[in-house]
Enzyme design. Structure first.
Site, PDB file in Angstrom:
ATOM      1  N   GLU A 130      16.999  20.124  -6.566  1.00  0.00           N
ATOM      2  CA  GLU A 130      18.374  19.521  -7.104  1.00  0.00           C
ATOM      3  C   GLU A 130      19.507  20.593  -6.489  1.00  0.00           C
ATOM      4  OE1 GLU A 130      18.902  16.938  -8.957  1.00  0.00           O
ATOM      5  OE2 GLU A 130      16.847  16.676  -9.724  1.00  0.00           O
ATOM      6  N   CYS A 147      27.247  21.529 -10.523  1.00  0.00           N
ATOM      7  CA  CYS A 147      26.824  20.764  -9.274  1.00  0.00           C
ATOM      8  C   CYS A 147      27.437  19.365  -9.135  1.00  0.00           C
ATOM      9  CB  CYS A 147      25.297  20.581  -9.432  1.00  0.00           C
ATOM     10  SG  CYS A 147      24.593  19.915 -10.864  1.00  0.00           S
TER      11      CYS A 147
HETATM   12  P1  NAD Z   1      21.128  29.949  -4.896  1.00  0.00           P
HETATM   13  O1  NAD Z   1      20.382  28.841  -3.716  1.00  0.00           O
HETATM   14  O2  NAD Z   1      22.045  30.896  -4.008  1.00  0.00           O
HETATM   15  O3  NAD Z   1      19.890  30.436  -5.602  1.00  0.00           O
HETATM   16  C1  NAD Z   1      19.173  29.812  -6.372  1.00  0.00           C
HETATM   17  C2  NAD Z   1      18.065  30.490  -6.736  1.00  0.00           C
HETATM   18  O4  NAD Z   1      17.058  30.526  -5.371  1.00  0.00           O
HETATM   19  C3  NAD Z   1      18.063  31.630  -7.269  1.00  0.00           C
HETATM   20  O5  NAD Z   1      17.207  32.128  -8.299  1.00  0.00           O
HETATM   21  C4  NAD Z   1      17.803  32.463  -6.182  1.00  0.00           C
HETATM   22  O6  NAD Z   1      17.224  33.782  -6.321  1.00  0.00           O
HETATM   23  C5  NAD Z   1      16.830  31.854  -5.258  1.00  0.00           C
HETATM   24  N1  NAD Z   1      16.395  32.175  -4.120  1.00  0.00           N
HETATM   25  C6  NAD Z   1      17.285  32.793  -3.364  1.00  0.00           C
HETATM   26  N2  NAD Z   1      16.622  32.817  -1.839  1.00  0.00           N
HETATM   27  C7  NAD Z   1      15.433  32.326  -1.981  1.00  0.00           C
HETATM   28  C8  NAD Z   1      14.378  31.861  -1.114  1.00  0.00           C
HETATM   29  N3  NAD Z   1      14.600  32.378   0.034  1.00  0.00           N
HETATM   30  N4  NAD Z   1      13.337  31.274  -1.598  1.00  0.00           N
HETATM   31  C9  NAD Z   1      13.239  30.924  -2.721  1.00  0.00           C
HETATM   32  N5  NAD Z   1      14.165  31.120  -3.762  1.00  0.00           N
HETATM   33  C10 NAD Z   1      15.379  31.731  -3.298  1.00  0.00           C
HETATM   34  O7  NAD Z   1      22.109  29.144  -5.816  1.00  0.00           O
HETATM   35  P2  NAD Z   1      23.197  29.657  -6.784  1.00  0.00           P
HETATM   36  O8  NAD Z   1      24.205  30.302  -5.729  1.00  0.00           O
HETATM   37  O9  NAD Z   1      22.495  30.418  -7.794  1.00  0.00           O
HETATM   38  O10 NAD Z   1      23.451  28.454  -7.512  1.00  0.00           O
HETATM   39  C11 NAD Z   1      24.590  27.577  -6.756  1.00  0.00           C
HETATM   40  C12 NAD Z   1      24.202  26.329  -6.363  1.00  0.00           C
HETATM   41  O11 NAD Z   1      23.211  25.807  -7.206  1.00  0.00           O
HETATM   42  C13 NAD Z   1      25.068  25.315  -6.002  1.00  0.00           C
HETATM   43  O12 NAD Z   1      24.992  24.995  -4.719  1.00  0.00           O
HETATM   44  C14 NAD Z   1      25.028  24.269  -6.923  1.00  0.00           C
HETATM   45  O13 NAD Z   1      25.500  23.023  -6.563  1.00  0.00           O
HETATM   46  C15 NAD Z   1      23.647  24.377  -7.183  1.00  0.00           C
HETATM   47  N6  NAD Z   1      23.062  23.498  -8.383  1.00  0.00           N
HETATM   48  C16 NAD Z   1      22.742  22.337  -8.282  1.00  0.00           C
HETATM   49  C17 NAD Z   1      22.407  21.561  -9.464  1.00  0.00           C
HETATM   50  C18 NAD Z   1      21.786  20.102  -9.506  1.00  0.00           C
HETATM   51  O14 NAD Z   1      21.117  19.769 -10.457  1.00  0.00           O
HETATM   52  N7  NAD Z   1      21.671  19.234  -8.415  1.00  0.00           N
HETATM   53  C19 NAD Z   1      22.676  22.132 -10.608  1.00  0.00           C
HETATM   54  C20 NAD Z   1      23.197  23.193 -10.640  1.00  0.00           C
HETATM   55  C21 NAD Z   1      23.445  24.216  -9.592  1.00  0.00           C
END
Ligand code: NAD
Length: 507
Positions: free
Chosen positions: A233, A267
């Site tokens: 997502e 999001c």
């Molecule tokens: P992010 O991708 O930076 O981090 C998300 C998670 O991934 C964190 O827990 C982080 O520690 C982890 N992570 C970081 N590097 C990783 C790796 N190499 N492998 C696996 N996991 C890793 O996102 P963010 O900045 O925390 O959140 C914002 C983003 O989330 C925005 O792009 C937003 O649109 C998206 N979002 C999407 C939805 C949806 O339902 N589509 C809902 C909420 C947020």
């Protein structure tokens, strides 16, 4: 190697509010083993037994609402009011929904074979084992514990890796679940950064990831090495289209809330707006007057906007606004950090004279910005709405219902709201997820729980003949029979079939 403890900071003040040890690789492995053992017992529980626990969990959440609101607000900077209206409301509703609907969605399905009538066929849904939930910071309860609920109802154990910025909400959620009587290690939380999430991918049987497109691709690459299923997502750049005949007041109110709720860190936030020329100025005026009336401040006040949550994100917002202004955009209100606060407060902002060469119209902003663009007609609005690598949500405002449904069908997004915004997220019956780079898989609806299952087909013979037609030995008689049979069965048109029979009669 032990990592330095993780410092959780209040984004509103910059103060450290908690310090937590980061999970070591050994602890990730141990957590997975403990989860696996807990799951072996949990999968034997009936849906009713699982649901009962969920209801108990909801009661405990209700007893702790204010504590939860404090924790979520402290690490996100969002208004407490929004913790109630978004996070808690979602959780309460989701618990009831999955408690009631899981058994129906996962009921074994009887399949009637179109040809082999001698077989009884049933498709079943069973748990995958240990599900890893990797979450972002914008809804630290909904996207951790909330996401775990359908996975648990399906009979899995869940290990959550919350965002390093907001781990406290998930920890509290898991602790309250334990108080409700959830078996030990059934719902665990691992604290850490991306490397801990990577280790979790190496241990889990399925990964449910919510986060950015860039990280989502890394998650998919790692998961494919083990060929475990993933749901992604990801981000969005959701368009809103306002046509000439729309109820402008409703459209303006929806726009302001849909773009600025949670400081735009949703999001499915409205991230760009296309308005038909005849009502453009009127719409802009309505939006600006409403945005100017919004209150911003600490989360315990009566405010519509709190602080943003992530330093990286506020810097991105600032850079995108700067880029837009450099390329000719005009700021009608906001357009800067709020000078009254030292924390991550960015003023709600309206931008006009924007175009698609600006980052603000192309890349996800995830901040309190409303860029509004004038368009000549619905066709241009649609073309611009689809001019994006994202495809999560969209909305269209018009009184012409027929046109609205036609356009909704053409907007390249996983969900589209007509004369509404963002509301699809709180309809757990309806599948929600992305097209294009906004993701793979769905949350909510049947798909939202089946993704946590392995689907198995069981085929049973009904008649017990000594030998089936295709079994050995292979004889000339069988081949002749099949040759004629195929012509009868598969050649199109009755005349051709008759011809085939005559021809096969002749040999
Ligand atoms: P992010 O991708 O930076 O981090 C998300 C998670 O991934 C964190 O827990 C982080 O520690 C982890 N992570 C970081 N590097 C990783 C790796 N190499 N492998 C696996 N996991 C890793 O996102 P963010 O900045 O925390 O959140 C914002 C983003 O989330 C925005 O792009 C937003 O649109 C998206 N979002 C999407 C939805 C949806 O339902 N589509 C809902 C909420 C947020």
């Amino acid at each position: 190697m032990t990592r330095a403890p993780l410092e959780v900071r209040s984004p509103a003040t910059g103060e450290i509010i908690s310090t937590l040890p980061v999970a070591t690789p050994e602890q990730v492995t141990q957590a997975a083993a403990a989860a696996r053992a807990a799951q072996h017992v949990w999968r034997e529980r009936t849906f009713d037994e699982r649901a009962k626990l969920l209801y108990r969990f909801r009661d405990i959440l209700l007893d702790n609402q204010d504590k939860i609101a404090d924790v979520v607000a402290s690490e996100t900077g969002k208004p407490r009011a929004e913790v109630f209206s978004n996070e808690l409301f979602y959780l309460y509703d989701a618990i009831g929904f999955w408690a009631k609907k899981s058994a129906k969605y996962l009921r074994p399905e009887k399949i009637r074979p179109h040809l082999l009538k001698s077989k009884k066929v049933v498709s079943t849904y069973g748990p995958l084992g240990v599900v890893g939930v990797i979450s972002p910071w914008n809804f630290p309860l909904v996207l951790t514990v909330g996401e775990a609920i359908p996975a648990l109802m399906a009979g899995n154990a869940v290990i959550v890796k919350p965002s390093e910025l907001t781990p406290l909400s998930a920890l509290l959620g898991a602790e309250l679940a334990r108080q409700a009587g959830f078996p030990d290690y059934l719902l665990q939380v691992l604290i850490g950064y991306g490397d801990v999430a990577e280790l979790l991918i190496d241990q889990a049987d399925m990964i449910s990831f919510t986060g950015s497109v860039e990280t989502g691709k890394k998650v998919a690459r790692r998961a494919v090495e083990r060929l475990i299923p993933v749901s992604l997502e990801l981000g969005g750049k959701d368009p809103m289209i306002v046509l000439e005949d729309s109820d402008l007041e409703r459209a303006a109110n929806a726009c302001v809330w849909g773009a600025l709720m949670n400081s735009g860190q949703v999001c499915t936030s409205i991230e760009r707006v296309y308005v038909e020329a005849p009502v453009y100025q009127n719409f802009v005026d309505l939006v600006v007057s409403r945005v100017r009336a919004l209150r911003q401040g600490p989360s315990d006040g009566e405010v519509e906007l709190g602080s943003m949550t992530s330093e990286t994100q506020i810097n991105k917002v600032e850079a995108q606004v700067e880029d837009a202004v450099k390329k000719g955009a005009n700021v009608l209100c906001g357009g800067r950090r709020n000078p009254n606060y030292t924390g991550l407060y960015y003023e709600p902002t309206v931008l006009v004279d924007v175009h698609h060469d600006m980052e603000i119209m192309r890349d996800e902003t995830f901040g309190p910005i409303i860029p509004i663009m004038k368009v000549t007609d619905a066709e241009e609005a649609l073309r611009l709405a689809n001019d994006s690598r994202y495809g999560l949500d969209g909305s269209i405002f018009t009184r012409d219902r027929e046109l609205a449904w036609k356009m909704a069908d053409k907007i390249e997004a996983g969900s589209v709201c007509i004369n509404d915004s963002l509301v699809n997220f709180v309809i757990p019956d309806a599948p929600m997820g992305g097209m294009k780079e906004s993701g793979i898989g769905r949350r909510h609806g049947a798909e939202g729980i089946r993704k946590y299952c392995r689907q198995k087909t069981i085929v049973a013979d009904r008649f017990g003949l000594k030998r089936e037609f295709a079994w050995f030995p292979n004889t000339k008689r069988t081949t002749d029979f099949l040759r004629t049979g195929f012509r009868l069965l598969y050649r199109s048109g009755w005349k051709n079939k008759l011809f085939a029979i005559r021809r096969s009669d002749r040999g």
